[in-house]
Write a protein that holds these residues in place. Structure first.
Motif, PDB file in Angstrom:
ATOM      1  N   LEU A 229     -37.080   1.527 -16.024  1.00  0.00           N
ATOM      2  CA  LEU A 229     -38.344   0.979 -16.510  1.00  0.00           C
ATOM      3  C   LEU A 229     -38.196  -0.419 -17.090  1.00  0.00           C
ATOM      4  O   LEU A 229     -37.125  -0.795 -17.567  1.00  0.00           O
ATOM      5  N   ASN A 230     -39.299  -1.173 -17.067  1.00  0.00           N
ATOM      6  CA  ASN A 230     -39.346  -2.480 -17.728  1.00  0.00           C
ATOM      7  C   ASN A 230     -39.325  -2.309 -19.238  1.00  0.00           C
ATOM      8  O   ASN A 230     -39.887  -1.357 -19.778  1.00  0.00           O
ATOM      9  N   THR A 231     -38.698  -3.252 -19.915  1.00  0.00           N
ATOM     10  CA  THR A 231     -38.666  -3.276 -21.384  1.00  0.00           C
ATOM     11  C   THR A 231     -39.175  -4.640 -21.841  1.00  0.00           C
ATOM     12  O   THR A 231     -39.543  -5.480 -21.026  1.00  0.00           O
ATOM     13  N   GLY A 232     -39.150  -4.868 -23.140  1.00  0.00           N
ATOM     14  CA  GLY A 232     -39.464  -6.194 -23.662  1.00  0.00           C
ATOM     15  C   GLY A 232     -38.326  -7.180 -23.466  1.00  0.00           C
ATOM     16  O   GLY A 232     -38.473  -8.364 -23.739  1.00  0.00           O
ATOM     17  N   GLY A 233     -37.165  -6.701 -22.984  1.00  0.00           N
ATOM     18  CA  GLY A 233     -36.010  -7.585 -22.755  1.00  0.00           C
ATOM     19  C   GLY A 233     -34.742  -7.018 -23.374  1.00  0.00           C
ATOM     20  O   GLY A 233     -34.706  -6.713 -24.555  1.00  0.00           O
ATOM     21  N   MET A 234     -33.698  -6.884 -22.553  1.00  0.00           N
ATOM     22  CA  MET A 234     -32.439  -6.250 -22.987  1.00  0.00           C
ATOM     23  C   MET A 234     -31.333  -7.258 -23.281  1.00  0.00           C
ATOM     24  O   MET A 234     -30.239  -6.876 -23.701  1.00  0.00           O
ATOM     25  N   GLY A 235     -31.617  -8.534 -23.059  1.00  0.00           N
ATOM     26  CA  GLY A 235     -30.600  -9.549 -23.327  1.00  0.00           C
ATOM     27  C   GLY A 235     -30.953 -10.820 -22.591  1.00  0.00           C
ATOM     28  O   GLY A 235     -31.865 -10.840 -21.767  1.00  0.00           O
ATOM     29  N   ALA A 236     -30.234 -11.902 -22.894  1.00  0.00           N
ATOM     30  CA  ALA A 236     -30.548 -13.184 -22.262  1.00  0.00           C
ATOM     31  C   ALA A 236     -29.326 -14.090 -22.269  1.00  0.00           C
ATOM     32  O   ALA A 236     -28.407 -13.920 -23.084  1.00  0.00           O
ATOM     33  N   ILE A 237     -29.363 -15.060 -21.332  1.00  0.00           N
ATOM     34  CA  ILE A 237     -28.278 -16.031 -21.165  1.00  0.00           C
ATOM     35  C   ILE A 237     -28.896 -17.423 -21.045  1.00  0.00           C
ATOM     36  O   ILE A 237     -29.889 -17.604 -20.349  1.00  0.00           O
ATOM     37  N   SER A 238     -28.317 -18.410 -21.756  1.00  0.00           N
ATOM     38  CA  SER A 238     -28.781 -19.797 -21.668  1.00  0.00           C
ATOM     39  C   SER A 238     -27.580 -20.745 -21.738  1.00  0.00           C
ATOM     40  O   SER A 238     -26.722 -20.563 -22.594  1.00  0.00           O
ATOM     41  N   PRO A 239     -27.471 -21.757 -20.860  1.00  0.00           N
ATOM     42  CA  PRO A 239     -28.387 -22.081 -19.781  1.00  0.00           C
ATOM     43  C   PRO A 239     -28.172 -21.170 -18.579  1.00  0.00           C
ATOM     44  O   PRO A 239     -27.227 -20.386 -18.552  1.00  0.00           O
ATOM     45  N   VAL A 240     -29.068 -21.283 -17.595  1.00  0.00           N
ATOM     46  CA  VAL A 240     -28.957 -20.491 -16.373  1.00  0.00           C
ATOM     47  C   VAL A 240     -27.996 -21.214 -15.436  1.00  0.00           C
ATOM     48  O   VAL A 240     -28.246 -22.356 -15.057  1.00  0.00           O
ATOM     49  N   LYS A 245     -29.180 -29.674 -11.710  1.00  0.00           N
ATOM     50  CA  LYS A 245     -30.054 -30.807 -12.053  1.00  0.00           C
ATOM     51  C   LYS A 245     -31.119 -31.004 -10.974  1.00  0.00           C
ATOM     52  O   LYS A 245     -32.292 -31.225 -11.265  1.00  0.00           O
ATOM     53  N   GLU A 246     -30.726 -30.861  -9.713  1.00  0.00           N
ATOM     54  CA  GLU A 246     -31.659 -31.025  -8.603  1.00  0.00           C
ATOM     55  C   GLU A 246     -32.790 -29.984  -8.687  1.00  0.00           C
ATOM     56  O   GLU A 246     -33.966 -30.304  -8.512  1.00  0.00           O
ATOM     57  N   PHE A 247     -32.418 -28.743  -8.988  1.00  0.00           N
ATOM     58  CA  PHE A 247     -33.414 -27.671  -9.085  1.00  0.00           C
ATOM     59  C   PHE A 247     -34.319 -27.888 -10.293  1.00  0.00           C
ATOM     60  O   PHE A 247     -35.542 -27.700 -10.222  1.00  0.00           O
ATOM     61  N   MET A 248     -33.741 -28.328 -11.413  1.00  0.00           N
ATOM     62  CA  MET A 248     -34.534 -28.596 -12.626  1.00  0.00           C
ATOM     63  C   MET A 248     -35.503 -29.757 -12.396  1.00  0.00           C
ATOM     64  O   MET A 248     -36.622 -29.750 -12.930  1.00  0.00           O
ATOM     65  N   ASP A 249     -35.086 -30.756 -11.604  1.00  0.00           N
ATOM     66  CA  ASP A 249     -35.996 -31.867 -11.262  1.00  0.00           C
ATOM     67  C   ASP A 249     -37.206 -31.347 -10.493  1.00  0.00           C
ATOM     68  O   ASP A 249     -38.344 -31.765 -10.734  1.00  0.00           O
TER      69      ASP A 249
END
Length: 423
Positions: A229-240, A245-249
């Motif tokens: 099931l979906n939750t409010g969020g089980m964890g996170a990573i930054s940056p992706v 840089k090309e994709f962020m542009d």
């Protein structure tokens, strides 16, 4: 200055932790807060939608700035409430007004906004109980999987993805006719399924200019390998890692700029965060959804990477001088692991004592669903506590987070052990 944060989760604890570092801060209050915010601020027993009680408190404590954490009060117009009151109108509110908050409050509104401003997103159609038969026909035209989204706020649980056409029709009927998500599913958006990898981009805008904050990737499903099931969020990573840089542009030119410019063209004032949920399809970004506040648990990895004084940044948003701010970021990777109550995202029991917090080192502890009971920290929600760590890459950061998660203990504690598996 005296500042009030509205909210009680990990996002609000992270805001409090960051704002508390500023020499510009005099007193910090959180309404209603949690056991974590209680250690660095004064918790106030006021609900986030009790605007009259918020007003009384703001005047009594000479609050100069209100930082709105969750979406609910924004969608309900807390910023408008301040602007329309002579005693409150000069107080800075970080968070958009009601019209702008409809970007999160209505999937249909957001889709129409994207179409109007040529922002890349999935093709879609909207349906109501009166047009449920048309919805069945539209589903028959699509290839599986089928994506159904409750139009309104459904606490992150209003999106259903199904592979079987008959199951999709049953679900559409349950949402529209049987009001599965209450008033949130009076309208349902059906859209084409986009196959790719997701990420989140966070933008802070003062309504004129904007700053792009660090990217993050969160993990929504309860089970390993993104199952369950979906939750409010089980964890996170930054940056992706894959956000080159090309994709962020591409993201900035095709999505961020048209979004901020579109708000101006539509005369929608906006002072606050724009959370853009994206999917990378091939080499192109497409918008899955807008949120009108920071994400949780993404805040727990994005804000620790920000080196600026957050009070100064928020003042610039309020004064529309954000273009003068030069964002300074920590180049390391931050990861957070969310511990959750047994049974979550289904039913779970609150009030379980949490031990081991004091033994955590090399990590930041952000409380999400906690409270104080007889001097002890106990569970008070589905998502309980986020453990954030830094590293040279996401693997080393996660190693530190997991090492410290193992020091925590409460009855039924659960967490994802495979974060970053898809990177």
């Amino acid at each position: 200055m005296n500042i009030l944060i509205l909210g009680s989760g990990g996002r609000e604890h992270t805001f409090a932790w960051k704002l508390a570092q500023s020499p510009r801060l005099s007193k910090l209050f959180v309404a209603p807060g949690n056991a974590g915010t209680a250690t660095i601020a004064t918790n106030v027993p006021i609900g986030v939608n009790d605007f009259e009680a918020i007003k009384d408190f703001v005047i009594k404590e000479q609050i100069a700035m209100v930082v709105v954490g969750p979406e609910d009060p924004l969608v309900n117009g807390v910023h408008d409430y301040f602007l329309q009151d002579d005693e409150l109108k000069n107080i800075a509110v970080i968070g958009p007004e009601k019209l702008a908050a409809t970007l999160e409050g209505s999937k249909e509104f957001a889709k129409e906004f994207m179409m109007r401003h040529n922002i890349p997103t999935a093709q879609y159609k909207s349906f109501t109980a009166n047009t449920v038969e048309d919805g069945f026909k539209f589903l028959e035209e699509l290839n599986p999987p089928f994506v159904l989204k409750a139009d309104g706020l459904a606490a992150g649980k209003g999106v259903v993805i199904l592979n079987d056409l008959n199951d999709a029709k049953k679900e559409l009927k349950a949402m529209l006719v049987h009001e599965k998500f209450g008033s949130a599913s009076t309208t349902v958006v059906i859209e084409e399924f986009l196959d790719g990898i997701e990420l989140s981009v966070f933008v802070l805008t003062d309504g004129i200019s904007y700053k792009v904050l660090p990217t993050a990737k969160d993990y929504k499903r309860i089970g390993e390998g993104d199952t369950g099931l979906n939750t409010g969020g089980m964890g996170a990573i930054s940056p992706v890692p894959f956000a080159s840089k090309e994709f962020m542009d591409k993201i900035e030119h095709q999505i961020v700029k048209p979004t901020v410019e579109g708000l101006k063209k539509d005369n929608i004032p906006y002072k606050g965060f724009i959370f853009i949920g994206l999917i990378k399809v091939g080499n192109d970004p497409k918008v899955i959804e807008y949120n009108v506040r920071m994400g949780d648990p993404e805040t727990e990895v994005v804000l620790p990477r920000l080196k600026n004084d957050l009070v100064e940044v928020f003042e610039a948003v309020a004064n529309q001088t954000l273009s003068n701010i030069d964002l300074q970021l920590d180049g390391r990777t931050a990861t957070t692991v969310m511990t959750v109550s047994g049974g979550y995202p289904g039913s779970y029991i609150k009030g379980k004592e949490i031990t081991g917090i004091a033994s955590i080192d090399d990590s930041l502890v952000f409380h999400a669903g906690t409270t104080l009971l007889d001097g002890k920290v106990v569970t008070n929600g589905g998502r309980v506590m986020a453990i954030t760590s830094f590293g040279d890459d996401f693997k080393s950061a996660l190693n530190t987070s997991y090492k410290n998660v193992e020091k925590l203990s409460f009855e039924g504690m659960n967490y994802r052990k495979d974060l970053g598996f898809d990177l």
